[in-house]
Every structure is written in structure tokens, then in C-alpha cells.
Design a protein around this motif. Structure first.
Motif, PDB file in Angstrom:
ATOM      1  N   GLU A 246      71.802 -48.465 -18.612  1.00 25.73           N
ATOM      2  CA  GLU A 246      72.399 -46.960 -19.022  1.00 25.73           C
ATOM      3  C   GLU A 246      72.441 -46.629 -17.655  1.00 25.73           C
ATOM      4  N   VAL A 247      73.318 -45.572 -17.390  1.00 20.40           N
ATOM      5  CA  VAL A 247      73.927 -44.291 -16.433  1.00 20.40           C
ATOM      6  C   VAL A 247      73.089 -44.744 -15.153  1.00 20.40           C
ATOM      7  N   ARG A 248      73.414 -45.166 -13.833  1.00 22.56           N
ATOM      8  CA  ARG A 248      72.800 -44.910 -12.806  1.00 22.56           C
ATOM      9  C   ARG A 248      72.773 -43.988 -12.610  1.00 22.56           C
ATOM     10  N   PHE A 249      74.414 -44.193 -11.868  1.00 17.77           N
ATOM     11  CA  PHE A 249      75.240 -43.950 -10.873  1.00 17.77           C
ATOM     12  C   PHE A 249      76.196 -42.287 -12.099  1.00 17.77           C
ATOM     13  N   ASP A 250      75.468 -40.589 -12.069  1.00 13.72           N
ATOM     14  CA  ASP A 250      76.038 -40.114 -12.702  1.00 13.72           C
ATOM     15  C   ASP A 250      77.337 -39.048 -11.951  1.00 13.72           C
ATOM     16  N   GLU A 251      77.608 -38.099 -12.772  1.00 14.69           N
ATOM     17  CA  GLU A 251      78.836 -37.273 -11.448  1.00 14.69           C
ATOM     18  C   GLU A 251      78.590 -36.787 -10.964  1.00 14.69           C
ATOM     19  N   GLU A 252      77.052 -36.221 -11.018  1.00 13.41           N
ATOM     20  CA  GLU A 252      77.136 -35.335 -10.156  1.00 13.41           C
ATOM     21  C   GLU A 252      76.736 -36.323  -8.482  1.00 13.41           C
TER      22      GLU A 252
ATOM     23  N   ARG B  62      84.579 -43.745  -1.556  1.00 14.47           N
ATOM     24  CA  ARG B  62      84.588 -42.953  -1.893  1.00 14.47           C
ATOM     25  C   ARG B  62      85.897 -43.430  -3.063  1.00 14.47           C
ATOM     26  N   HIS B  63      86.158 -45.143  -2.592  1.00 16.60           N
ATOM     27  CA  HIS B  63      87.235 -45.356  -4.297  1.00 16.60           C
ATOM     28  C   HIS B  63      86.532 -45.516  -5.038  1.00 16.60           C
ATOM     29  N   LEU B  64      85.622 -46.494  -4.178  1.00 19.23           N
ATOM     30  CA  LEU B  64      84.904 -47.012  -5.705  1.00 19.23           C
ATOM     31  C   LEU B  64      84.355 -45.912  -6.168  1.00 19.23           C
ATOM     32  N   ALA B  65      83.413 -44.927  -5.837  1.00 17.25           N
ATOM     33  CA  ALA B  65      82.846 -43.689  -7.114  1.00 17.25           C
ATOM     34  C   ALA B  65      84.402 -43.445  -7.256  1.00 17.25           C
ATOM     35  N   ASP B  66      85.986 -43.468  -6.994  1.00 17.13           N
ATOM     36  CA  ASP B  66      86.736 -42.788  -7.736  1.00 17.13           C
ATOM     37  C   ASP B  66      86.540 -43.558  -8.931  1.00 17.13           C
ATOM     38  N   LEU B  67      86.327 -45.060  -9.111  1.00 19.35           N
ATOM     39  CA  LEU B  67      86.443 -45.620 -10.250  1.00 19.35           C
ATOM     40  C   LEU B  67      85.850 -45.519 -11.793  1.00 19.35           C
TER      41      LEU B  67
ATOM     42  N   GLN C  69      84.797 -49.810 -30.556  1.00 17.45           N
ATOM     43  CA  GLN C  69      82.469 -50.113 -30.106  1.00 17.45           C
ATOM     44  C   GLN C  69      83.538 -51.028 -29.101  1.00 17.45           C
ATOM     45  N   GLU C  70      84.075 -52.351 -29.384  1.00 21.01           N
ATOM     46  CA  GLU C  70      84.407 -53.144 -28.177  1.00 21.01           C
ATOM     47  C   GLU C  70      85.116 -52.655 -27.386  1.00 21.01           C
ATOM     48  N   LEU C  71      85.749 -51.349 -27.065  1.00 17.03           N
ATOM     49  CA  LEU C  71      86.103 -51.183 -25.911  1.00 17.03           C
ATOM     50  C   LEU C  71      85.422 -50.317 -25.678  1.00 17.03           C
ATOM     51  N   HIS C  72      84.169 -49.659 -26.397  1.00 17.18           N
ATOM     52  CA  HIS C  72      83.146 -48.878 -25.221  1.00 17.18           C
ATOM     53  C   HIS C  72      81.662 -50.009 -24.805  1.00 17.18           C
ATOM     54  N   HIS C  73      81.878 -50.765 -25.336  1.00 16.03           N
ATOM     55  CA  HIS C  73      81.005 -51.283 -24.795  1.00 16.03           C
ATOM     56  C   HIS C  73      81.651 -52.664 -23.300  1.00 16.03           C
ATOM     57  N   ALA C  74      82.778 -52.926 -23.119  1.00 15.57           N
ATOM     58  CA  ALA C  74      83.181 -53.445 -22.467  1.00 15.57           C
ATOM     59  C   ALA C  74      83.633 -52.743 -21.042  1.00 15.57           C
ATOM     60  N   ALA C  75      83.721 -51.471 -21.343  1.00 17.05           N
ATOM     61  CA  ALA C  75      83.922 -49.671 -20.770  1.00 17.05           C
ATOM     62  C   ALA C  75      82.048 -50.276 -19.932  1.00 17.05           C
ATOM     63  N   GLY C  76      81.122 -50.077 -20.952  1.00 14.49           N
ATOM     64  CA  GLY C  76      79.661 -50.022 -20.237  1.00 14.49           C
ATOM     65  C   GLY C  76      79.510 -51.169 -19.502  1.00 14.49           C
ATOM     66  N   ARG C  77      80.399 -52.091 -20.155  1.00 15.39           N
ATOM     67  CA  ARG C  77      79.795 -53.332 -19.000  1.00 15.39           C
ATOM     68  C   ARG C  77      80.529 -53.712 -17.388  1.00 15.39           C
ATOM     69  N   ALA C  78      81.527 -52.761 -17.720  1.00 16.85           N
ATOM     70  CA  ALA C  78      82.349 -52.753 -16.650  1.00 16.85           C
ATOM     71  C   ALA C  78      81.662 -51.940 -15.767  1.00 16.85           C
ATOM     72  N   ARG C  79      81.420 -51.164 -16.271  1.00 24.92           N
ATOM     73  CA  ARG C  79      80.239 -49.718 -15.324  1.00 24.92           C
ATOM     74  C   ARG C  79      79.165 -50.147 -14.311  1.00 24.92           C
ATOM     75  N   ALA C  80      78.787 -51.411 -15.710  1.00 23.66           N
ATOM     76  CA  ALA C  80      77.111 -51.602 -15.416  1.00 23.66           C
ATOM     77  C   ALA C  80      77.854 -52.520 -13.649  1.00 23.66           C
TER      78      ALA C  80
ATOM     79  N   ILE D 160      76.556 -51.866  -9.844  1.00 24.08           N
ATOM     80  CA  ILE D 160      75.553 -52.974  -9.108  1.00 24.08           C
ATOM     81  C   ILE D 160      76.630 -53.265  -7.749  1.00 24.08           C
ATOM     82  N   ALA D 161      77.593 -52.991  -7.160  1.00 22.96           N
ATOM     83  CA  ALA D 161      78.222 -53.116  -5.858  1.00 22.96           C
ATOM     84  C   ALA D 161      78.238 -51.977  -5.036  1.00 22.96           C
ATOM     85  N   MET D 162      78.341 -50.434  -5.699  1.00 22.77           N
ATOM     86  CA  MET D 162      77.817 -49.154  -5.656  1.00 22.77           C
ATOM     87  C   MET D 162      76.274 -49.234  -4.974  1.00 22.77           C
ATOM     88  N   GLU D 163      75.553 -49.410  -5.724  1.00 19.86           N
ATOM     89  CA  GLU D 163      74.361 -49.449  -4.916  1.00 19.86           C
ATOM     90  C   GLU D 163      73.978 -50.098  -3.347  1.00 19.86           C
TER      91      GLU D 163
END
Length: 326
Positions: free
Chosen positions: A236-242, A260-265, A291-302, A306-309
Motif C-alpha cells: 500500500e501507499v506509504r508516502f502520500d501526496e501531502e 526533491r527529484h525523488l519526491a517528484d518521481l 491491469q498490468e500497467l496498474h500493477h507495474a506502476a504499483g511495484r515501481a512506486r513501492a 523504499i529508496a525515499m525512506e
């Protein structure tokens, strides 16, 4: 785990032709490699051999058992209970559809594809499990295959499998009278794969090992399909937009601009993840693609989260609530 090097040479030779590496075993069973590792660690599912380099090797029987476990878990059975059951009980629970893929004697096959018949002939004992009755190098020539060759299975290998091949494959099956078809490819569109499976063809990527090909052929003759590849869950999303906007503002005061660049990504990937889940679909194939695009984007976001934390901890930037207490 037993070491192959500890066993008699004759026994190793007999089993080697039925040995599948963990990634191959997981794919044939419809599992992700991660799930197989978890099941092995928690439940000790199979007494897998190890090669001299320490890699797990699974027999055809063990692959079969993993496939039954995957099928029964999908039906709602608890893996903790199933893991203790012998394959005979798993077979009974799974029902008649889970037929035995280890048929007696070599399979009589017709082969289409440059080099495939030669690879089978040169494969020694593994190749002996596939008796090539007739072959041709190109799919366009398949209608000339003899009808009286006693073929059980049509085996087609095409590096680039395109939609125009579908009617040719159907014609080739009719020409040689095969009861089952296995189509191997390196590159192919998802819609073409689904169309072939609708014609009761077993479709898979060209395997690296002939032993895997033999098992695919056994599956096709048994009337089974490869289980759908299990998808790993998207966290699930950990870093929300706010929080990302807060990091962006704080990052402007730092010498390093990476936060800043990673937050933008993350803002962009998260936006696409939500968009792909809501994008209108024109048909079933389009819906599957999104569905495949949604799943791929979610994995990329996750992965980016990890890098952002790690970056936020290093720079003293705001963290998600759960990260602050761990």
C-alpha cells in the motif's frame, strides 16, 4: 537438503534429466519465485536436491506437487495443512482435472521450427522421451506433414509469434492429426497468446532446458493448462501526496536535490498508478493491459518508496507515521 555429489553416479545421472532449477519449477507450478522460497522456508515443502554449486533442483514429481499445492491454495485450502500431505492426498483433493503428467513411453510428436528437431535428437536420454515422427522447418510448410505418422502432439517453435500464425497452427494440427499442441515463443503479444489458448494450445516461452520442454508436452497431452503466473502483492501507499509535497519543500533547503527529484518521481508514478486503474477500457484485452500497467506502476512506486525512506532518514526529512516508530 541432500547434495547431488553425495549420491552414486548412476543415481545422479538418472535424476539429472528430471532436475529443474527453482525458477523453472516455480514457473511450471504457477508460483512466483518469492512464494516458493517462503513456502520452502516455512513449511519445508519438498526434499529438493542441491547441485554441486548449491542450487536447488526439483524433480518432475516435486514440480507436480507444487502445482497441486498452488491449485488447492487458490481454491481456499490452507498451505500450512496441505504442506504435510503426500501427493496422493493432494491429488484426491484436487480432483480428476489434476491428471498425471508422467505418461508411460515416449511421446510421438511432429515438430515445426528450425533446429528444434535436431536439438531433440542430440539431447540423449531426455530427447528419447520425445519421438519425432515428422518435422518441417517452416510453419507455412506444415500442411505437407503426413497424416499417417501416428502423431500425438504438434510442437511448434517460433521466435516471434504473431497473430497471422494462428490459422497456420490450426491447419497444421489438422494436417498431422495431433491431439494436443505446444507452441513455444520468445516474443509474443498477450492477445495472441490468449487466442491460441482459446484454441486449446499450451503456449509458453522457449525453455532453456529440454527437460522443461518434455514436461510441457506431458502437460499438454494430459489436457492441462499452465497455471496463471502468480503476481506478487503491491504494498500500500506509504508516502502520500501531502507528505511528498512536504519533502519537496524541505528538500529545497538542502544542498542535495535528490529528495526533491525523488519526491517528484513518486508523485508522477503514483498519479499514473491511480490513472491506470481508472482508465476506460475498450475491450477485454485492453482491460487486461491496464491491469498490468496498474500493477507495474504499483511495484515501481513501492521500490521508489523504499529508496525515499532511506534518503529521508539520511537527510532528516519527514517520514510516514509507521516508519517513525520502527
Amino acid at each position: 537438503m541432500k547434495k547431488l555429489s553425495d549420491r552414486p553416479a548412476d543415481s545422479v545421472a538418472d535424476d539429472a534429466r528430471l532436475a529443474y532449477r527453482s525458477g523453472v519449477a516455480a514457473r511450471l507450478a504457477g508460483l512466483s519465485a518469492e512464494t516458493l522460497r517462503v513456502w520452502e522456508r516455512r513449511y519445508g515443502l519438498s526434499d529438493a536436491e542441491r547441485s554441486t554449486s548449491g542450487q536447488r533442483l526439483y524433480s518432475a514429481e516435486q514440480v507436480r506437487r507444487l502445482g497441486l499445492l498452488k491449485q488447492l491454495v487458490d481454491q481456499g485450502h490452507a498451505i500450512g495443512v496441505l504442506a504435510r500431505l503426500p501427493i496422493e492426498q493432494l491429488q484426491e483433493l484436487a480432483g480428476p482435472r489434476a491428471s498425471d503428467v508422467q505418461a508411460a513411453g515416449p511421446l510421438r510428436v511432429a515438430v515445426i521450427g528450425d533446429g528444434l528437431a535436431r536439438r531433440i535428437a542430440a539431447a540423449g536420454r531426455e530427447g528419447a522421451e520425445l519421438a519425432v515422427q515428422c518435422s518441417c522447418s517452416r510453419l507455412e510448410h506444415a500442411t505437407s506433414l503426413p497424416k499417417d505418422a501416428g502423431v500425438e502432439l504438434l510442437l511448434v517453435e517460433l521466435s516471434e509469434l504473431v497473430e497471422s500464425a494462428l490459422p497456420l497452427i490450426v491447419s497444421a494440427r489438422e494436417a498431422c492429426g495431433a491431439a494436443a499442441v505446444v507452441v513455444l515463443y520468445r516474443f509474443c503479444a498477450s492477445a495472441t497468446i490468449r487466442a491460441l489458448r482459446a484454441q486449446n494450445c499450451l503456449v509458453a516461452r522457449i525453455p532453456a532446458e529440454l527437460g522443461e520442454l518434455v514436461l510441457l508436452c506431458r502437460l499438454a497431452i494430459a489436457g492441462e493448462r499452465l497455471p496463471p503466473q502468480e503476481r506478487s502483492e503491491v504494498p500500500e501507499v506509504r508516502f502520500d501526496e501531502e507528505l511528498l509535497f512536504t519533502i519537496t519543500a524541505a528538500g529545497n533547503r538542502l544542498v542535495c536535490e535528490c529528495p526533491r527529484h525523488l519526491a517528484d518521481l513518486l508523485l508522477m508514478v503514483g498519479s499514473f498508478e491511480r490513472y491506470s486503474a481508472q482508465c476506460a477500457s475498450r475491450n477485454e484485452d485492453d482491460a487486461q493491459l491496464h491491469q498490468e500497467l496498474h500493477h507495474a506502476a504499483g511495484r515501481a512506486r513501492a521500490i521508489l518508496e523504499i529508496a525515499m525512506e532511506r534518503l529521508a532518514r539520511a537527510e532528516g526529512l519527514p517520514l510516514p507515521a509507521r516508519s517513525q516508530v520502527t
